[in-house]
Each structure stands twice: as C-alpha cells, then as structure tokens.
Design a protein around this motif. Structure first.
Motif, PDB file in Angstrom:
ATOM      1  N   GLN A  94     -54.501  -6.844  24.024  1.00 47.96           N
ATOM      2  CA  GLN A  94     -54.880  -7.220  22.664  1.00 47.96           C
ATOM      3  C   GLN A  94     -54.943  -8.739  22.531  1.00 47.96           C
ATOM      4  OE1 GLN A  94     -52.313  -8.422  20.277  1.00 47.96           O
ATOM      5  NE2 GLN A  94     -54.040  -8.889  18.952  1.00 47.96           N
ATOM      6  N   GLN A  95     -53.970  -9.423  23.147  1.00 51.13           N
ATOM      7  CA  GLN A  95     -53.898 -10.886  23.033  1.00 51.13           C
ATOM      8  C   GLN A  95     -55.101 -11.564  23.695  1.00 51.13           C
ATOM      9  OE1 GLN A  95     -53.295 -13.801  21.446  1.00 51.13           O
ATOM     10  NE2 GLN A  95     -51.271 -12.925  21.306  1.00 51.13           N
ATOM     11  N   LEU A  96     -55.431 -11.150  24.926  1.00 52.95           N
ATOM     12  CA  LEU A  96     -56.577 -11.799  25.583  1.00 52.95           C
ATOM     13  C   LEU A  96     -57.852 -11.535  24.798  1.00 52.95           C
ATOM     14  CD1 LEU A  96     -57.838 -13.533  27.744  1.00 52.95           C
ATOM     15  CD2 LEU A  96     -58.160 -11.493  29.149  1.00 52.95           C
ATOM     16  N   HIS A  97     -58.005 -10.288  24.343  1.00 54.52           N
ATOM     17  CA  HIS A  97     -59.215  -9.968  23.588  1.00 54.52           C
ATOM     18  C   HIS A  97     -59.316 -10.831  22.332  1.00 54.52           C
ATOM     19  CE1 HIS A  97     -61.846  -7.395  20.949  1.00 54.52           C
ATOM     20  NE2 HIS A  97     -62.586  -7.572  22.033  1.00 54.52           N
ATOM     21  N   SER A  98     -58.207 -11.041  21.680  1.00 53.73           N
ATOM     22  CA  SER A  98     -58.239 -11.848  20.460  1.00 53.73           C
ATOM     23  C   SER A  98     -58.531 -13.322  20.784  1.00 53.73           C
ATOM     24  CB  SER A  98     -56.962 -11.622  19.646  1.00 53.73           C
ATOM     25  OG  SER A  98     -56.222 -12.790  19.506  1.00 53.73           O
ATOM     26  N   TRP A  99     -58.012 -13.834  21.906  1.00 51.24           N
ATOM     27  CA  TRP A  99     -58.350 -15.216  22.308  1.00 51.24           C
ATOM     28  C   TRP A  99     -59.819 -15.334  22.670  1.00 51.24           C
ATOM     29  CZ3 TRP A  99     -53.347 -15.801  25.696  1.00 51.24           C
ATOM     30  CH2 TRP A  99     -52.294 -16.235  24.862  1.00 51.24           C
ATOM     31  N   GLN A 100     -60.367 -14.295  23.299  1.00 55.55           N
ATOM     32  CA  GLN A 100     -61.782 -14.352  23.684  1.00 55.55           C
ATOM     33  C   GLN A 100     -62.673 -14.466  22.448  1.00 55.55           C
ATOM     34  OE1 GLN A 100     -61.847 -10.844  26.258  1.00 55.55           O
ATOM     35  NE2 GLN A 100     -61.906 -12.144  28.083  1.00 55.55           N
ATOM     36  N   GLN A 101     -62.210 -13.901  21.345  1.00 65.55           N
ATOM     37  CA  GLN A 101     -62.999 -14.006  20.120  1.00 65.55           C
ATOM     38  C   GLN A 101     -62.740 -15.316  19.397  1.00 65.55           C
ATOM     39  OE1 GLN A 101     -61.947 -10.123  18.455  1.00 65.55           O
ATOM     40  NE2 GLN A 101     -64.016  -9.479  18.988  1.00 65.55           N
ATOM     41  N   ILE A 151     -64.762 -17.889  29.061  1.00 60.04           N
ATOM     42  CA  ILE A 151     -63.573 -17.192  28.545  1.00 60.04           C
ATOM     43  C   ILE A 151     -63.741 -15.664  28.612  1.00 60.04           C
ATOM     44  CG2 ILE A 151     -64.167 -17.150  26.066  1.00 60.04           C
ATOM     45  CD1 ILE A 151     -61.075 -17.915  25.650  1.00 60.04           C
ATOM     46  N   ASP A 152     -64.973 -15.201  28.599  1.00 58.91           N
ATOM     47  CA  ASP A 152     -65.209 -13.755  28.686  1.00 58.91           C
ATOM     48  C   ASP A 152     -64.795 -13.175  30.031  1.00 58.91           C
ATOM     49  OD1 ASP A 152     -66.088 -13.530  26.127  1.00 58.91           O
ATOM     50  OD2 ASP A 152     -68.211 -13.747  26.645  1.00 58.91           O
ATOM     51  N   SER A 153     -64.689 -14.046  31.041  1.00 59.52           N
ATOM     52  CA  SER A 153     -64.224 -13.512  32.325  1.00 59.52           C
ATOM     53  C   SER A 153     -62.785 -13.940  32.644  1.00 59.52           C
ATOM     54  CB  SER A 153     -65.189 -13.894  33.450  1.00 59.52           C
ATOM     55  OG  SER A 153     -65.397 -15.277  33.443  1.00 59.52           O
ATOM     56  N   PHE A 154     -62.091 -14.521  31.688  1.00 60.18           N
ATOM     57  CA  PHE A 154     -60.657 -14.790  31.874  1.00 60.18           C
ATOM     58  C   PHE A 154     -59.948 -13.463  32.171  1.00 60.18           C
ATOM     59  CE2 PHE A 154     -59.483 -18.979  29.532  1.00 60.18           C
ATOM     60  CZ  PHE A 154     -60.468 -19.651  30.217  1.00 60.18           C
ATOM     61  N   ALA A 175     -59.476   1.046  25.192  1.00 62.20           N
ATOM     62  CA  ALA A 175     -60.351   1.430  24.083  1.00 62.20           C
ATOM     63  C   ALA A 175     -59.833   0.854  22.765  1.00 62.20           C
ATOM     64  CB  ALA A 175     -60.467   2.949  24.007  1.00 62.20           C
ATOM     65  N   GLU A 176     -58.524   0.953  22.555  1.00 63.50           N
ATOM     66  CA  GLU A 176     -57.944   0.489  21.290  1.00 63.50           C
ATOM     67  C   GLU A 176     -57.994  -1.028  21.134  1.00 63.50           C
ATOM     68  OE1 GLU A 176     -54.668   4.006  20.296  1.00 63.50           O
ATOM     69  OE2 GLU A 176     -54.044   2.171  21.296  1.00 63.50           O
ATOM     70  N   THR A 177     -57.826  -1.749  22.258  1.00 61.63           N
ATOM     71  CA  THR A 177     -57.790  -3.211  22.143  1.00 61.63           C
ATOM     72  C   THR A 177     -59.174  -3.826  22.293  1.00 61.63           C
ATOM     73  OG1 THR A 177     -57.394  -3.489  24.513  1.00 61.63           O
ATOM     74  CG2 THR A 177     -55.449  -3.317  23.109  1.00 61.63           C
ATOM     75  N   GLY A 178     -60.104  -3.079  22.883  1.00 61.34           N
ATOM     76  CA  GLY A 178     -61.462  -3.600  23.067  1.00 61.34           C
ATOM     77  C   GLY A 178     -61.617  -4.528  24.258  1.00 61.34           C
TER      78      GLY A 178
END
Ligand code: C2E
Ligand code: MG
Ligand code: MG
Ligand code: MG
Length: 294
Positions: free
Chosen positions: A100-107, A115-118, A143-146
């Motif tokens: 969840q954290q990485l996905h939120s940083w990517q946004q 950053i999309d490939s971090f 699925a839940e975190t995206g």
C-alpha cells in the motif's frame, strides 16, 4: 561450604531463568495485542543503484511501538513471533502495509523518473511461505492495494529453502509466474548447499552485512564478496550489498560490479514522514540521490 555455595548459585540461576521466562510470557502477551492495537509500524530504507546513483526502491523493516518500552527492533521480537506463529498474521499485515505504501508513493511522487518501477522489499519468515494459501492471500493484497506485482520483492533466507516443503516449492513457482522478485537475504551466512540456486526463481543475492563490514579491512571478506557477486552474475542474478557505511566500501562494490546497495551511508531505515519530507521531496526536485541523502 562448597555445597552451600552451589545451592546459592542454583537459586540465582533459577531466579534468572524464572524472570527470563516471565519476561517472554509478558512479551508474547503484549505482542498478541500489538497488531489489533496498531502498535506495529514499518520503517523504510532506500536501496540505490550503484551504477546510476539513482534510487530504486526501499526495504520495509518492522518496528514495534510499545506503549511503555518505546520502539522495539525486530531482533527483540521476531523470534518470539516465529515461535508462537504470530509471525503469520503479522507477516500479512507487513505485506499489505508495504504494498500500500509503495503504491501511494508512486501516485504522490509520480514526477520522480522511474518511480513506477521502484521495488518494495518485504522480509518473509519461513512459516509464511510454507502456508498453503499464501498465494491466494498475496493476490488479494495486490488487488486491494493496486500495486503492480512486478514492484514487489520478497526476501527469504537460505534457511527457508532448507526447511521448505511442497507448499514452498509451489508458492515460489507462483511468485515467479506473477513476476514478483525474489531475493536471498543474508546470503553467505546460511548453511544450505548451492545446488538450489539454479533451480529456484531467484532474482538477486543480498550480501550479508558482516562481509561488507570488513570489506576494506581483510582480504578474506573482499574475496567472499567478489565470489558472491561473480556467482550472482553467472546465474543471471543481481547482487545487493547490505550495511554499506563508507565510501571505500562503495568503491570496492562498484569495482566488483555489484548492482545495488543499502546502508547507513545513504540512509537509515526511516519512518514514512521522513522518507516523504526529506527524501522523496528532495529527490523529486533534484533527481540526485546523493544530494537528497547528504
Ligand atoms: P535484514 O532483512 O537483513 O535487514 C537489514 C538489517 O540491517 C536491518 O535491521 C537494518 O536496519 C540494518 N541495517 C541496514 N543498513 C545498515 C548499516 O549500514 N549498518 C548497520 N549496522 N545496520 C544496517 P533491522 O531493521 O533491525 O532488522 C533486523 C532483521 O529483522 C532483518 O534483517 C530481518 O531479518 C528481520 N525483519 C525485519 N522486518 C521484518 C518483517 O517484516 N518480517 C520478518 N519476518 N522479518 C523482519
Ligand atoms: Mg531483508
Ligand atoms: Mg539482510
Ligand atoms: Mg542481515
């Protein structure tokens, strides 16, 4: 006299053991409550590309914010979590939180190049990877975190491979099928044979901190690091050096062709707020990892 003394020693020993047991029971009791009471937290340590000097992702490292004792490090509670089986629910919490954290940083920091490939690296205990429904839960978390499955890196130790059963083999195959990355953590300190390396879907070897520590000091460590990097490359894997603390170590690692590094030289594991404020913010402005660190 000697007999008296012997007896006294026994009593002291018994009492020390008793107190130790009591302490562990209390710790276990509190650890059971830590998850529902939201006392667990993740710190994140940057991992950088030695070749490009760029940020490539983070390792998630668990901490326990104990209401009385303050911040407790994994060395003081992971083994209790493993012995009691609590590591399984805790591990799923870590996995979900980190994804969840990485996905939120990517946004939030979409302007950072690449950053999309971090990658976000998550440590797994052997009990977790042995679970029959591990993949089912992992899919649900993704699925839940995206988070893109290719952005997740799972770290296991050699020990996991030694006591692995059928579930582990199947889970590892499914991990590969999803293009999730796999690292062998603390490589070189375990007691497993090298024969598993080429039949498992491993993407990188993390060179244990103990070898990096002595890299400049003794030639033996230098040779070990060199051997691990060479081994990784000949098996089509990357090498990650952990515990990098000095520029001299970096220079050696670069000369040996080691791809990635993490360590106090660049940054300690930091809480989310610090990663965002000091780190990703600066990096977004300057695209200069070292500038963002020092
Ligand atoms: P690890 O996965 O090998 O993590 C690296 C450890 O080295 C971390 O300790 C990190 O803070 C420390 N470190 C990084 N750079 C440096 C450096 O330059 N110098 C020094 N002296 N130390 C450095 P930490 O956070 O205390 O974690 C210890 C171990 O606990 C981890 O070793 C990992 O095996 C385990 N662990 C941490 N989080 C989790 C988790 O979520 N689940 C499981 N199962 N185990 C975890
Ligand atoms: Mg690790
Ligand atoms: Mg390690
Ligand atoms: Mg280590």
């Amino acid at each position: 006299r000697a007999k008296d003394k012997g007896k006294a020693c026994y009593e002291v020993f018994d009492q020390a053991m008793y107190l130790e047991t009591l302490k562990n029971i209390e710790l276990e009791h509190n650890l059971r409550l830590a998850l529902p009471q939201n006392e667990l937290t993740l710190h994140y340590q940057p991992i950088i590309s030695l070749k490009h000097g760029t940020l490539t992702g983070f390792e998630a490292l668990i901490r326990w914010q104990h209401p009385q004792q303050g911040l407790i490090f994994p060395g003081d509670f992971i083994s209790i979590a493993e012995d009691t089986g609590l590591i399984v629910p805790i591990g799923y919490w870590v996995l979900k939180e980190a994804c969840q954290q990485l996905h939120s940083w990517q946004q939030k920091f979409a302007q950072i190049p690449g950053i999309d490939s971090f990658k976000i690296s998550v440590n797994l205990a052997s009990q977790q990877i042995q679970e029959a429904n591990f993949i089912e839960k992992l899919d649900l978390i993704l699925a839940e975190t995206g988070l893109d499955a290719g952005c997740l890196r799972l770290e296991i130790t050699e020990r996991v491979l030694v006591d692995s059963g059928q579930n582990t083999q199947q889970n590892l195959a499914e991990i590969k099928r999803r293009q999730i990355k796999l690292s062998i953590d603390d490589f070189g300190t375990g007691y497993s044979s090298l024969s598993y390396l080429h039949c498992l879907p491993i993407n990188n070897l993390k060179i244990d901190r103990s070898f990096i520590n002595n890299l400049n000091i003794d030639t033996e460590s230098f040779e070990i690091v060199k051997t691990i990097v060479t081994l990784a490359h000949s098996l089509n894997m990357d090498a990650i050096a952990e515990g990098v603390e000095t520029i001299e170590q970096v220079n050696h690692l670069k000369a040996l062709g080691c791809e990635y590094a993490q360590g106090y030289l660049y940054a300690k594991p930091l809480e989310v707020k610090d990663i965002e404020l000091n780190f990703l913010n600066n990096y977004a402005k300057t695209s200069d990892f070292l500038g963002a660190c020092f």
